[in-house]
Design a protein around this motif. Structure first.
Motif: not given
Length: 208
Positions: A15, A131-132, A134, A183-184, A187-188, A191
């Motif tokens: 990422h 997403y993985s 980035g 990008i953020e 990431r979220s 998760l």
């Protein structure tokens, strides 16, 4: 009866946003099988009609990764041949069919994933793969993809609306904060959903 929601795992791409040299341009891509409802024709025509504007933004390529995997009859039969004939007629300097390429070789080498599906689909695994790695994603967000794409208008474009897609790409490329937010969000989202997968699988296989 029990109902389970199981997401596909995103894969193992590191990422991290793409690291580029100063002379590299921007590459946009979609990743899909070749089928009418995936929106390949739409993106091919879009790359042709907005070629000048995209080039001015620094875009050097609009790529399609994936193949003609169907061997059955239906609306998809002959679609890839139609697309190749259209590609030859339009002669876009940006568009390229890249064929079958491993995910880990795709995402680290592109800048934005475009997900232009024309109809609702159960899940958009390519979105979580991006997403993985980035990457920001711009999608029609139909069907299951709506659960994966940021609800703000920066990440969504109207199905079949070429101008809207260009506006979203332009906004993303000219506004670093929009790219960072995309990008953020990816990431979220990872998760949020990735830790659910083992637990959900256990529930499914242990249920009667």
């Amino acid at each position: 009866a029990s109902i389970f929601t199981l997401y596909n795992p995103a894969g193992n791409m590191p990422h991290a946003p793409r690291v580029k040299s100063n002379n590299e341009g921007i590459t946009l891509a979609m990743v899909s099988m070749v089928a009418p409802w995936k929106g390949v024709r739409f993106l091919l025509e879009w790359a042709h009609f907005f070629e000048r504007e995209l080039t001015e933004l620094g875009v050097v390529g609009v790529y399609h990764f994936g193949g003609d995997i169907y061997k059955t009859s239906g609306e998809h039969a002959g679609h890839f041949l139609e697309l190749r004939e259209l590609e030859e007629r339009l002669a876009s300097t940006l568009w390229q069919f890249k064929g079958h390429v491993a995910p880990e070789e795709i995402y680290p080498n592109i800048d934005v994933l475009i997900h232009p599906s024309l109809r609702a689909e159960p899940f958009g695994r390519v979105i979580t793969e991006a997403y993985s790695a980035g990457l920001p994603v711009i999608s029609t967000a139909l069907g299951g993809a709506s659960e994966l794409v940021a609800p703000n208008s920066d990440s969504r474009f109207e199905q079949g609306d070429s101008q809207d897609l260009f506006n979203k790409i332009k906004n993303l490329l000219e506004n670093p904060q929009v790219k960072r937010d995309g990008i953020e969000f990816g990431r979220s989202k990872l998760l949020e959903i990735e830790p659910q997968i083992p637990a959900t699988l256990a529930k499914i296989f242990n249920s009667n």
